[in-house]
Write a protein that holds these residues in place. Structure first.
Motif, short mmCIF file in Angstrom:
data_model
loop_
_atom_site.label_atom_id
_atom_site.label_comp_id
_atom_site.label_asym_id
_atom_site.label_seq_id
_atom_site.Cartn_x
_atom_site.Cartn_y
_atom_site.Cartn_z
N PHE A 188 46.63 6.34 49.45
CA PHE A 188 45.37 6.71 48.59
C PHE A 188 46.26 7.70 47.53
CE2 PHE A 188 42.62 6.21 52.23
CZ PHE A 188 42.43 4.84 52.00
N LEU A 189 46.29 7.35 46.15
CA LEU A 189 47.26 8.04 45.32
C LEU A 189 46.41 9.23 44.84
CD1 LEU A 189 48.90 5.11 43.34
CD2 LEU A 189 49.66 6.36 45.30
N ASN A 190 45.09 9.05 44.46
CA ASN A 190 44.52 10.17 43.72
C ASN A 190 43.12 10.57 43.87
OD1 ASN A 190 43.23 7.74 42.84
ND2 ASN A 190 43.64 8.10 40.60
N LEU A 191 42.60 10.12 45.26
CA LEU A 191 41.41 10.46 45.50
C LEU A 191 41.04 11.70 45.74
CD1 LEU A 191 40.64 7.79 48.24
CD2 LEU A 191 40.24 7.51 45.94
N TYR A 192 41.90 12.45 46.05
CA TYR A 192 41.76 13.99 46.09
C TYR A 192 41.45 14.77 44.88
CZ TYR A 192 46.58 14.63 44.25
OH TYR A 192 47.69 14.55 43.28
N GLU A 193 41.92 14.01 43.61
CA GLU A 193 41.63 14.63 42.36
C GLU A 193 40.12 14.11 41.82
OE1 GLU A 193 45.46 14.83 39.89
OE2 GLU A 193 45.36 12.76 40.41
N ILE A 194 39.55 13.30 42.61
CA ILE A 194 38.24 12.87 42.20
C ILE A 194 37.18 13.71 42.91
CG2 ILE A 194 36.72 10.96 42.08
CD1 ILE A 194 39.13 8.92 41.95
#
Length: 247
Positions: A188-194
């Motif tokens: 999961f590449l960028n879910l933490y940025e969302i």
């Protein structure tokens, strides 16, 4: 300030649709989880829940399938865990009949807790008997041809996101070795940025499904290291590309 306000409202929008779609589908899910042979349809409805949520919320998922899992085969899917979106994303990306192995604290959530207990496997990691019971349930699921989805960090506990928490829990890897089930790493590449986030992030959710790893002749520690390196390398590469594009 304005960005933070907009971000709060957007998160409220996402949570509203996540809950609303769940409540709409719940009567049908409830019916399916009352009969063991209908559980598969309960899982299909959860897939639909994820599809509708990500579409309506405007989070159109971009998946790089370097491997497309055969729905008739059994796997142990293993992913990093940085975001509240990870569980829903797993349902969106993996279309096999699978069950999560997750924290027993989920059972405290009204409606969702009951559904999770019926369709998935709960574990209280502070209770040795609970860990053993969950392990046996996981073995039973794998032997019946049902896949597992496990986030081996044990929760959103990394203090240095997007670096995965170490060491991984052993469960997923011990199960893979005992049952000779291939492990499929997922980044999961960028879910933490969302979500959660303190700023607006204008990009699609991005996921990589990696080719399966054979467990033949490998130890638990070897598998843990191999999975960590595969998932973390892609997360780091994405972050570096993103930083270069924005600098």
């Amino acid at each position: 300030m304005l960005r933070k306000i907009v971000n709060v409202f957007y998160n409220i929008w996402c949570v509203f649709w996540l809950v609303s779609i769940f409540l709409l589908l719940y009567p049908f899910i409830f019916l399916c989880i009352q009969v063991k042979s209908w559980n598969r349809w309960g899982t299909e409805l959860c897939h639909l829940w994820a599809d509708l949520f990500f579409f309506i919320s405007g989070l159109w998922v971009q998946v790089d399938y370097r491997f497309v899992p055969n729905k008739k085969d059994t796997y142990i899917f293993v992913a990093n865990h940085f975001s509240y979106l990870d569980i829903a994303m797993g349902m969106k990306v993996v279309r096999n009949y699978f069950c999560y192995m997750g924290k027993s604290s989920v059972k405290k959530v009204p409606l969702l807790g009951y559904m999770f207990r019926k369709l998935h496997i709960q574990v209280d990691r502070s209770d040795k008997s609970s860990r053993m019971r969950s392990y046996k349930m996981s073995l039973k699921a794998l032997h019946s041809g049902r896949s597992l989805f496990i986030m081996p960090e044990g929760g959103i506990i990394s203090k240095h996101i997007p670096k995965m928490h170490q060491p991984f829990k052993d469960g997923a890897f011990a199960l893979a070795i005992e049952t000779k089930t291939p492990i499929v790493p997922i980044s999961f590449l960028n879910l933490y940025e969302i979500m959660p986030a303190d700023r607006i992030f204008w990009d699609w959710p991005r996921v990589i499904v990696h080719p399966p790893l054979s467990v033949e002749g490998k130890s638990v520690e070897e598998l843990k290291l191999e999975v960590y390196e595969i998932i973390q390398a892609e997360v780091d590469a994405y972050r570096q590309r993103n930083h270069q594009e924005n600098s």
